[in-house]
Design a protein around this motif. Structure first.
Motif, PDB file in Angstrom:
ATOM      1  N   HIS A1158      -3.242   8.459  31.488  1.00 58.49           N
ATOM      2  CA  HIS A1158      -1.894   7.878  31.479  1.00 58.49           C
ATOM      3  C   HIS A1158      -0.892   8.868  30.911  1.00 58.49           C
ATOM      4  O   HIS A1158      -1.256   9.806  30.176  1.00 58.49           O
ATOM      5  CB  HIS A1158      -1.870   6.589  30.634  1.00 58.49           C
ATOM      6  CG  HIS A1158      -2.578   5.435  31.283  1.00 58.49           C
ATOM      7  ND1 HIS A1158      -2.084   4.791  32.400  1.00 58.49           N
ATOM      8  CD2 HIS A1158      -3.744   4.793  30.966  1.00 58.49           C
ATOM      9  CE1 HIS A1158      -2.901   3.799  32.730  1.00 58.49           C
ATOM     10  NE2 HIS A1158      -3.923   3.792  31.893  1.00 58.49           N
ATOM     11  N   SER A1176      -7.111  -0.328  32.142  1.00 58.40           N
ATOM     12  CA  SER A1176      -5.972  -0.156  31.228  1.00 58.40           C
ATOM     13  C   SER A1176      -4.673  -0.164  32.017  1.00 58.40           C
ATOM     14  O   SER A1176      -4.612   0.267  33.166  1.00 58.40           O
ATOM     15  CB  SER A1176      -6.097   1.162  30.460  1.00 58.40           C
ATOM     16  OG  SER A1176      -6.155   2.264  31.352  1.00 58.40           O
ATOM     17  N   GLY A1177      -3.611  -0.680  31.381  1.00 66.36           N
ATOM     18  CA  GLY A1177      -2.288  -0.690  31.986  1.00 66.36           C
ATOM     19  C   GLY A1177      -1.289  -0.033  31.058  1.00 66.36           C
ATOM     20  O   GLY A1177      -1.380  -0.163  29.824  1.00 66.36           O
ATOM     21  N   SER A1178      -0.312   0.668  31.647  1.00 67.53           N
ATOM     22  CA  SER A1178       0.550   1.527  30.838  1.00 67.53           C
ATOM     23  C   SER A1178       2.009   1.422  31.253  1.00 67.53           C
ATOM     24  O   SER A1178       2.349   0.871  32.300  1.00 67.53           O
ATOM     25  CB  SER A1178       0.083   2.979  30.980  1.00 67.53           C
ATOM     26  OG  SER A1178       1.031   3.882  30.484  1.00 67.53           O
ATOM     27  N   ASN A1181       3.466   2.731  34.690  1.00 66.61           N
ATOM     28  CA  ASN A1181       3.383   1.864  35.883  1.00 66.61           C
ATOM     29  C   ASN A1181       2.034   1.939  36.585  1.00 66.61           C
ATOM     30  O   ASN A1181       1.902   1.434  37.705  1.00 66.61           O
ATOM     31  CB  ASN A1181       4.486   2.192  36.908  1.00 66.61           C
ATOM     32  CG  ASN A1181       5.877   2.181  36.316  1.00 66.61           C
ATOM     33  OD1 ASN A1181       6.057   1.764  35.177  1.00 66.61           O
ATOM     34  ND2 ASN A1181       6.854   2.640  37.080  1.00 66.61           N
ATOM     35  N   VAL A1183      -2.284   1.421  36.746  1.00 72.64           N
ATOM     36  CA  VAL A1183      -3.483   0.756  36.252  1.00 72.64           C
ATOM     37  C   VAL A1183      -4.641   1.729  36.468  1.00 72.64           C
ATOM     38  O   VAL A1183      -4.876   2.165  37.600  1.00 72.64           O
ATOM     39  CB  VAL A1183      -3.752  -0.568  37.001  1.00 72.64           C
ATOM     40  CG1 VAL A1183      -5.052  -1.198  36.510  1.00 72.64           C
ATOM     41  CG2 VAL A1183      -2.584  -1.532  36.829  1.00 72.64           C
ATOM     42  N   HIS A1200       2.579  -1.453  41.003  1.00 74.24           N
ATOM     43  CA  HIS A1200       3.711  -1.999  40.269  1.00 74.24           C
ATOM     44  C   HIS A1200       4.838  -0.970  40.218  1.00 74.24           C
ATOM     45  O   HIS A1200       4.601   0.242  40.273  1.00 74.24           O
ATOM     46  CB  HIS A1200       3.295  -2.374  38.840  1.00 74.24           C
ATOM     47  CG  HIS A1200       2.398  -3.569  38.763  1.00 74.24           C
ATOM     48  ND1 HIS A1200       2.826  -4.843  39.049  1.00 74.24           N
ATOM     49  CD2 HIS A1200       1.082  -3.682  38.432  1.00 74.24           C
ATOM     50  CE1 HIS A1200       1.823  -5.692  38.890  1.00 74.24           C
ATOM     51  NE2 HIS A1200       0.753  -5.015  38.524  1.00 74.24           N
ATOM     52  N   TRP A1203       6.575  -1.257  34.034  1.00 71.79           N
ATOM     53  CA  TRP A1203       5.497  -1.224  33.055  1.00 71.79           C
ATOM     54  C   TRP A1203       4.426  -2.287  33.333  1.00 71.79           C
ATOM     55  O   TRP A1203       4.733  -3.403  33.735  1.00 71.79           O
ATOM     56  CB  TRP A1203       6.047  -1.494  31.662  1.00 71.79           C
ATOM     57  CG  TRP A1203       7.101  -0.523  31.204  1.00 71.79           C
ATOM     58  CD1 TRP A1203       7.418   0.680  31.757  1.00 71.79           C
ATOM     59  CD2 TRP A1203       7.979  -0.715  30.089  1.00 71.79           C
ATOM     60  NE1 TRP A1203       8.429   1.277  31.071  1.00 71.79           N
ATOM     61  CE2 TRP A1203       8.804   0.448  30.028  1.00 71.79           C
ATOM     62  CE3 TRP A1203       8.146  -1.711  29.131  1.00 71.79           C
ATOM     63  CZ2 TRP A1203       9.786   0.605  29.054  1.00 71.79           C
ATOM     64  CZ3 TRP A1203       9.119  -1.550  28.157  1.00 71.79           C
ATOM     65  CH2 TRP A1203       9.934  -0.415  28.125  1.00 71.79           C
ATOM     66  N   ILE A1204       3.194  -1.913  33.009  1.00 70.50           N
ATOM     67  CA  ILE A1204       2.083  -2.868  33.048  1.00 70.50           C
ATOM     68  C   ILE A1204       1.970  -3.486  31.655  1.00 70.50           C
ATOM     69  O   ILE A1204       1.701  -2.777  30.680  1.00 70.50           O
ATOM     70  CB  ILE A1204       0.749  -2.186  33.416  1.00 70.50           C
ATOM     71  CG1 ILE A1204       0.921  -1.242  34.616  1.00 70.50           C
ATOM     72  CG2 ILE A1204      -0.324  -3.242  33.665  1.00 70.50           C
ATOM     73  CD1 ILE A1204       1.397  -1.904  35.871  1.00 70.50           C
ATOM     74  N   VAL A1207      -3.572  -6.774  31.215  1.00 68.12           N
ATOM     75  CA  VAL A1207      -4.640  -6.704  32.219  1.00 68.12           C
ATOM     76  C   VAL A1207      -5.752  -7.670  31.818  1.00 68.12           C
ATOM     77  O   VAL A1207      -5.937  -7.961  30.637  1.00 68.12           O
ATOM     78  CB  VAL A1207      -5.208  -5.272  32.363  1.00 68.12           C
ATOM     79  CG1 VAL A1207      -4.214  -4.360  33.054  1.00 68.12           C
ATOM     80  CG2 VAL A1207      -5.627  -4.713  31.011  1.00 68.12           C
ATOM     81  N   SER A1218      -3.366  -7.583  36.888  1.00 70.95           N
ATOM     82  CA  SER A1218      -2.423  -6.829  36.061  1.00 70.95           C
ATOM     83  C   SER A1218      -1.065  -7.503  36.144  1.00 70.95           C
ATOM     84  O   SER A1218      -0.627  -7.921  37.213  1.00 70.95           O
ATOM     85  CB  SER A1218      -2.324  -5.375  36.546  1.00 70.95           C
ATOM     86  OG  SER A1218      -1.938  -5.317  37.915  1.00 70.95           O
ATOM     87  N   SER A1220       3.132  -7.314  35.120  1.00 73.56           N
ATOM     88  CA  SER A1220       4.085  -6.204  35.005  1.00 73.56           C
ATOM     89  C   SER A1220       5.489  -6.686  34.706  1.00 73.56           C
ATOM     90  O   SER A1220       5.855  -7.834  34.990  1.00 73.56           O
ATOM     91  CB  SER A1220       4.088  -5.399  36.310  1.00 73.56           C
ATOM     92  OG  SER A1220       5.131  -4.446  36.316  1.00 73.56           O
TER      93      SER A1220
END
Length: 1511
Positions: A1158, A1176-1178, A1181, A1183, A1200, A1203-1204, A1207, A1218, A1220
């Motif tokens: 990320h 993981s999501g960040s 944008n 995953v 997306h 932002w994520i 999850v 996920s 967003s």
């Protein structure tokens, strides 16, 4: 009884003869053909053709005559009747055939039943159209007719003409000539010259009647599936019917008419049933009794005509109890009177005009007017269920004087002040009749508000959604207050659906509150309704409501009803099924016991009434006749108070050959108790003597009816079950037909036949029937589905009308909605793979279109999901892999492009297909069906399922334990519940949180939802949306929440974690030690541990039940944002502010992996159920999916645009979700590969430009970059970065070697596309540079700025050659003339200025009426300057004209009219136009940045760039 092969003596009458024209025949064989041989001998009919006819007497009258086939078994005809008293056999001689010769006409053969001269004359008139005078018929032998008359005997030896003026002469002549053989008697008709000419003229006039239809319009009635009109006929009217047939064929080009000319020699023809079933409308005369009765049963529209002859015995028809009603239907004031008129008489034409009007009004496609939508807007919105047929049925079943005791029950209920009353009773106890009785005659102080009859086998009548919407419809028609309230709710719902949200009607609990509860709250205190009576809402048969959604109805009854005002009462009936009993057990039900005194009295009254009608006896007679009393009492005893038993038994007895009290008592005495015994009696009576083939037909027909998912018409039933009309016609004893829809008599019959122990030989195997129905569904879809079946406009918003829906046949509609239900119910799906494969290859897009036309888009999603589930059981191979890919893609398409598809069904071909990734199966299979294609902006993969509905950023997402439910929260303060398989929002909880919801949690049983906002924590009951606990105790904002079976845990900015009782809401303990803001807490799977991470480099784990500190983990770098625990409690995952994901060993506390991929902070992490995968999501944008064992990034997923935030894995581990800040939830397969769904800028696109050769496109963005795109491949070829602020405009040189860009950093940059380097930075503007263009030879650049100036630059040196000052506001667009001598500029000062480039002076200055002028250009070899004044926005205008203004450079004249209509490709709002005509609808965005050149349209929305290339 069953007759054995023993000698039988039968009396045979001659039809139409005297009563003494009878002979007796004794036969040994039991076939009709054997009887026919004996009759030929007895009546000396060896040279004559005849038919055998039989009829059963009833009350001395013969209702109708039946014609058996030669192979019919006499034992079935003779069984259970007194041969001498109840049965009559006749022989009907075939009509006499006579040949007629007429001048100028082909010889005709006429048929007449009796040798009567008047009849023969009429037949000649029928055939020789135009004759109106009385005719003389001549028997003539002359030399001019040798070839016709050479075989005829001379009637007069001298050959003179003989006029036939008497019946005796006709009989004598016919008998003489018939003795020579089978040739017909020949006569000659002489017609006066004037009439002969009229015949010739009539025959040759346009649209004239002809006796034979064109060969291409003759339909095979045995193979054709559907007809518009059936023409019925009788012996006396067949010639007029043929004339009617020809006239209709001439008047209606595409009319499909059913006419059985093969059997027009008799009223009794076997194909009658088939004709009525296959036809939409039946044209018949009152003497066609069987057709009328059958058509009336099926609720087929009748067009009655009258073609009676003088000999028709109308008096006898009217005296018939069976035939009087159908006769009056057609022979009263409503019939169209043809009498004996012929064309072209005034009477004939008048009747034909009337019948044509009837056809146009009854068959939509022949109507001259477009079929409109439902006129009432409320009805269009609510789409209530019509219960006319149900009420009509109860009217006939209800016996006056029964169920009167229910009034006392309602009086007691009124005193109790309870809002809801449940009448609980078992199967067949007459609950529905009670509901009907209450609705028909409400008890004192009650007013009927609404009634709904649930039906287990009707999708409309077992839907909770329909219960609420129908209730609202009924109430709005009675109470102005409700109508006014619904008007407001309908407007709100339209705004909701227009914004892409689900209609409130799809959530019955929410709809009941908003429409019904809130509607009643609008009643004023002094309302007369409130003062005078209770409003009664009735729901009958709760147990027949769809079990999958019935919980919503039970919620309404147990919770929502409590909010109703005191004057509104809800009455429901139903069996005590487990879920109903458990939900309603807290409510004291009224239990109807069959053996109660009141119920037994009602059943006795019912039985007495039915037997009284059968015996035609008075009340006094029944009461005084011991045998009749014994019948009633014995049947009452056998019924045990069960209404369905009594009803079926009475219907059985009514059909008995001998209905004397003595015979009836004998039969009742043999009955056994229980409904099964009556069903067995009925089936054994009807089919006891049936052979194996007949029993098999029974099983197939009944099995089809039991297995279909909703009631259908007989025609649809025949098509779906591959049945014959005769098979269905034989089962009338056990079928119920209401308004043309067929079903079984009662639900208890289905229970009986589905149980082999109860039904024995009549058992129906529904698994096998499901296979047959699935096969039929695929065959129907594969043959009938097509593109644009409803003839829609591709670029007009679709609104369902009866006309559009009727374009889908009832068979096709059923197949589209239920194919997957039958497929998944099969025991062997493999046998249907070939049909499913053909469907996927050829018809899948047509299927989506059909579902949209029908308003059943959700059914397409369910069908794809069920199809995938069914195909999983089939061994994997190339075909099944293809099918799975198609169904999976279809499901994603319907969910992700839902709004576009709902706008118009044809967008599945026009836009959606183009937007699909070129490598996806659906695109590869179907892309040839669309003309243009997307190059730039085409998805690389189809991506995830996207759930849309929240109006603000989504903050949290969790899966339910079942894997079928997803719950999400958002900054719009709502909690939404989603169907994980279809993406449908099934419920929305509008919370009372003051501000955003930051996180939610869901209990394992999916019944409890917890949410935290910045104000407090709340606990919600999922089923009702009711807040059951509010938790206050933290001193500052709460960020995070977790849930166990016993506890609620919350984490706050106050640096603490609190543990609360789930039952009481009391705070049990406070966990301290983190010493920082708690960003997230997670509970272990077993609920024993809780981990917390916060704004420090520490993770702490406590024991939930004691609060003891278990573990502490330290990070050496940064604070944590999110954490998760593995299911085995061996690992902890964390995400931090520095874009890294860490995996920790639980026991040792060591960090065993640090995962980098990320580029921004991590907001969510989640382990898979098996702990082998981490997602993981960040804030970047993306995953990312990681291998826990190796630390490798398995895939990086785009989907997306912001932002994520959260999850979550599904319990199966096969998918994850996920959430967003782009307001969506995406659901991904766990094995998803890395995606680059579409290459795009990282900021909004501000401009696009297409090269002159249409090979490349460039774009500028707020991410300060410029990108070059290949129009052929869609790839991003070059990314140019040097500007330090937004790029406002871009332009390509004509040779594609240079690019110029304008920026908010006040500079213009020149780029080499060969070296990808910045060649020059042109500085001089004092504010944002807004617009820029090259000269035609690429030597000059012109730019316009917010500093109000226009500058001309040298490309070679980068020097500013001229600065043009005159505008008083921002410059919005600029351009050069083709010879570079002139330049033009536009400004927000509403002016257009033309400049001399060499002198730097103004040549012309023009004034416009707009500040925002989009484009300026020179046209007509630089003789004119034109500007585009059109506003940019999203619209759906049907006729588009861009607003242009133009001026002559020569004399300054306004020449705007010359440019009023645009040329070539252009974009406005949501459409692409070609020469002003809409040719394409864009996806779900407004093209605020666009550029068109030649065959390519470039546009942008947000950070995405698109190019459409047209052929």
């Amino acid at each position: 009884m069953v007759l054995q092969a023993t000698p039988v003596t039968l009396s045979i009458w001659l039809a139409g003869g005297e009563d003494d024209d009878v002979v007796e025949v004794t036969i040994n064989q039991l076939l009709v053909s054997e009887l026919k041989n004996e009759i030929q001998v007895a009546f000396d009919l060896s040279s004559s053709a005849f038919d055998i006819i039989y009829s059963y007497r009833k009350d001395g009258f013969i209702p109708h005559k039946l014609k058996p086939t030669p192979n019919s078994k006499l034992k079935n005809i003779l069984a259970n009747v007194d041969i001498n008293q109840d049965l009559r056999f006749e022989i009907a001689l075939h009509p006499h055939k006579i040949k007629i010769i007429c001048d100028g006409k082909e010889p005709l053969v006429l048929e007449i039943e009796k040798l009567v001269i008047s009849k023969l004359r009429n037949e000649v008139k029928f055939k020789l159209i135009g004759i109106t005078q009385k005719l003389n018929l001549w028997r003539q032998v002359e030399k001019c007719f040798p070839e016709i008359c050479n075989y005829m005997l001379q009637y007069d030896e001298d050959g003179v003409k003989t006029v036939l003026n008497s019946d005796s002469a006709l009989e004598d002549l016919h008998s003489r000539e018939s003795t020579t053989g089978s040739r017909p008697t020949v006569f000659v008709v002489s017609i006066p010259a004037k009439q002969s000419q009229s015949i010739i003229n009539l025959a040759h006039r346009p649209g004239a009647n002809t006796f034979n239809a064109p060969s291409d319009r003759v339909l095979d009635i045995s193979t054709e599936k559907r007809f518009d009109v059936m023409l019925s006929y009788s012996w006396g009217t067949k010639q007029q019917v043929k004339l009617l047939y020809q006239e209709l064929m001439n008047r209606f080009k595409d009319l499909k008419i059913w006419l059985d000319e093969r059997e027009m020699d008799t009223d009794i023809y076997s194909s009658m049933v088939e004709g009525v079933v296959k036809s939409d409308v039946v044209i018949t005369s009152p003497n066609c009794m069987r057709e009328i009765k059958f058509a009336a049963d099926l609720k087929k529209p009748l067009i009655p005509t009258r073609m009676f002859l003088d000999s028709d015995n109308i008096t006898q028809i009217l005296e018939s109890p069976d035939m009087a009603v159908p006769f009056l239907i057609t022979a009263g004031l409503l019939y169209i009177d043809f009498k004996e008129s012929l064309p072209p008489s005034v009477e004939w034409n008048s009747a034909m005009n009337t019948i044509s009007g009837q056809i146009e009004s009854r068959i939509p496609r022949f109507s001259n007017q477009k079929i409109s939508q439902l006129s009432d807007p409320f009805q269009s919105w609510l789409q209530p269920v019509d219960f006319t047929s149900d009420i009509d049925n109860y009217v006939s079943e209800y016996v006056k004087g029964t169920r009167e005791w229910i009034n006392d029950v309602f009086s007691e209920w009124q005193v109790s002040n309870e809002p809801f009353l449940w009448l609980c009773a078992g199967a067949g106890t007459g609950k529905s009749l009670i509901a009907y009785k209450v609705s028909k005659s409400p008890p004192p102080n009650y007013t009927l508000g609404s009634i709904f009859f649930c039906k287990h086998n009707d999708e409309q009548k077992n839907s909770v959604v329909k219960i609420v919407s129908s209730m609202a419809w009924n109430l709005c028609n009675q109470f102005p207050e409700i109508k006014a309230h619904l008007h407001l709710e309908m407007a709100k719902d339209k705004q909701r659906t227009d914004g892409g949200k689900i209609s409130i009607l799809s959530n019955p609990v929410e709809a009941f509150k908003s429409l019904i509860v809130d509607g009643f709250s609008t009643f004023k205190t002094d309302s007369q309704v409130k003062k005078n009576s209770n409003i009664l809402l009735i729901i009958d048969a709760l147990d027949e409501c769809d079990p999958k959604t019935r919980h919503n109805l039970l919620l309404i009854l147990t919770h929502s009803c409590k909010a109703l005002p005191d004057f509104v009462k809800v009455f429901a009936t139903g069996r005590p099924d487990l879920d109903i009993f458990e939900s309603l057990k807290s409510i004291d039900p009224f239990v109807l016991k069959p053996t109660s005194k009141e119920n037994l009295a009602d059943v006795k009254t019912f039985i007495t009434a039915k037997l009284k009608n059968m015996w035609n006896a008075s009340d006094e007679k029944i009461a005084s006749d011991d045998e009749m009393v014994a019948c009633v009492d014995t049947l009452l005893q056998k019924s045990e108070g069960v209404f369905i038993y009594a009803r079926n038994a009475c219907e059985f007895l009514l059909k008995s050959p001998n209905t004397s009290p003595k015979s009836i008592f004998t039969q009742i005495h043999e009955f056994e108790s229980g409904p099964d015994s009556v069903y067995s009696l009925i089936l054994n009576r009807e089919y006891g003597a049936a052979n194996v083939s007949e029993i098999d037909s029974f099983r197939r027909v009944i099995g089809t009816i039991l297995t279909i998912k909703e009631p259908v018409s007989i025609g649809t039933l025949i098509s779906l079950g591959n049945l014959t009309a005769n098979e269905t016609g034989l089962l009338r004893a056990v079928l119920k037909i209401e308004h043309g829809v067929v079903s079984v008599i009662h639900k208890s019959l289905k229970d009986f036949l589905s149980d082999i122990k109860r039904s024995g030989v009549f058992f129906v195997d529904t698994v096998f029937i499901n296979e047959q129905l699935a096969k039929s569904c695929f065959e129907i879809m594969n043959s009938e589905l097509d593109e644009n079946m409803a003839k829609l406009d591709s670029f007009e918003e679709y609104h369902a009308t009866s006309g559009s829906i009727s374009a889908i046949s009832s068979e096709l509609a059923y197949a589209c909605i239920f194919w997957a239900d039958h497929l998944i119910s099969c025991s062997n799906q493999e046998m249907l793979i070939f049909l499913l494969l053909e469907f996927c290859k050829k018809k899948l897009l047509n299927f989506i279109e059909a579902c949209l036309i029908l308003g059943k888009l959700n059914m397409a999603i369910f069908s794809f999901a069920k199809g995938l589930e069914a195909i999983d059981s089939v061994p994997e191979n190339k075909e099944t892999s293809f099918i799975k890919d198609c169904l999976q893609d279809g499901k994603k398409v319907v969910i992700n492009y839902r709004l576009l598809l709902l706008w118009c069904p044809l967008q599945i071909y026009k836009t959606v297909l183009l937007m699909l990734p070129h490598k996806c199966v659906l695109y590869e299979q179907y892309h040839k069906q669309s003309d243009p294609f997307v190059s730039v902006g085409a998805s690389k993969t189809l991506g995830p399922l996207t759930f849309e509905g929240h109006t603000e950023p989504v903050t949290s997402v969790v899966f339910g334990q079942s894997g079928k439910l997803i719950v999400s929260s958002a900054e719009d303060s709502t909690i939404k519940l989603w169907n994980a398989g279809t993406g449908e929002c099934v419920s929305t909880i509008v919370t009372s949180h003051i501000r955003t919801i930051t996180q939610i949690s869901l209990s394992k049983n999916e019944e409890i939802i917890t949410s935290v906002g910045r104000d407090c924590a709340k606990v919600w009951k999922k089923s009702t949306g009711e807040c059951i606990l509010t938790l206050n105790g933290h001193s500052k904002r709460i960020y995070t929440v977790a849930l166990t079976d016993k506890y609620i845990l919350t984490g706050s900015v106050d640096l603490t974690v609190k543990v609360w009782s789930l039952i009481t809401g009391n705070c049990l303990r406070t966990l301290i030690g983190l010493g920082a803001i708690v960003n997230q807490i997670k509970v272990s799977v077993d609920g024993m541990l809780v981990a917390a991470a916060g704004s420090v480099e520490t993770i702490i784990v406590w024991r939930v039940n004691t609060g003891e500190l278990e573990k502490v983990y330290f990070s050496d770098s940064t604070a944590f944002r999110c954490i998760d625990l593995s299911s085995d409690n061996k690992l902890i995952a964390s995400g931090d502010l520095q874009a890294s994901v860490k995996i920790w060993d639980f026991d040792s506390g060591e960090c065993i992996s640090t995962l980098y991929k990320h580029t921004n902070e991590i907001l969510g992490v989640a382990f898979s159920p098996d702990s082998k995968t981490l997602v993981s999501g960040s804030k970047d944008n993306l995953v990312n999916v990681w291998s826990v064992a190796t630390g490798d990034c398995l895939s990086s997923l785009e989907g997306h645009t912001f932002w994520i935030s959260s999850v979550a894995f599904s319990p199966s581990g096969l998918t994850f979700a996920s959430a967003s800040y782009d307001k969506t939830i995406n659901v991904w397969p766990a094995n998803a590969k890395s995606t680059n769904i579409m290459e795009k800028h990282f900021g909004n696109v501000t401009s696009v430009f297409i090269s002159q050769d249409e090979s490349i496109m460039c774009s500028g963005s707020t991410d300060n970059s410029v990108r070059i795109w290949s129009i052929e491949t869609g790839d991003c070829l070059i990314t140019l970065k040097s500007h330090i602020d937004w790029v406002n405009d871009v332009c390509l040189s004509s040779d594609n070697l240079l690019l110029v860009s304008a920026s908010r950093d006040k500079t213009v940059k020149l780029w080499s596309l060969k070296s990808c380097k910045c060649l020059q930075t042109l500085q001089g503007h004092q504010d944002y540079v807004k617009t820029v263009r090259f000269s035609s030879d690429n030597s000059l650049v012109i730019s316009g700025s917010n500093d109000k100036s226009v500058k001309i630059w040298s490309v070679e040196t980068g020097y500013c050659l001229k600065t043009l000052l005159s505008h008083e506001d921002f410059v919005t667009s600029v351009c050069f003339s083709s010879d570079q001598s002139l330049a033009a500029s536009t400004s927000r000062d509403q002016s257009v200025k033309v400049w001399d480039v060499a002198l730097g002076k103004i040549v012309h200055s023009f004034k416009t009426d707009s500040k925002w002028i989009r484009d300026v250009e020179f046209r007509n070899d630089c003789d004119a300057v034109v500007v585009n004044m059109s506003q940019v926005g999203w619209d759906t205008v049907k006729n588009f004209e861009e607003k242009f203004m133009g001026w002559s450079i020569v004399d300054g004249a306004n020449i705007s009219e010359e440019y009023h209509r645009p040329k070539g490709l252009m974009v406005r709002g949501g459409f692409i136009f070609s020469d002003g005509k809409r040719i394409f609808r864009l996806p779900q965005f407004a093209a605020r940045v666009r550029f068109a050149r030649g065959k390519v349209v470039g546009l942008a929305n947000g950070n995405m760039v698109f190019a459409w290339k047209f052929p």
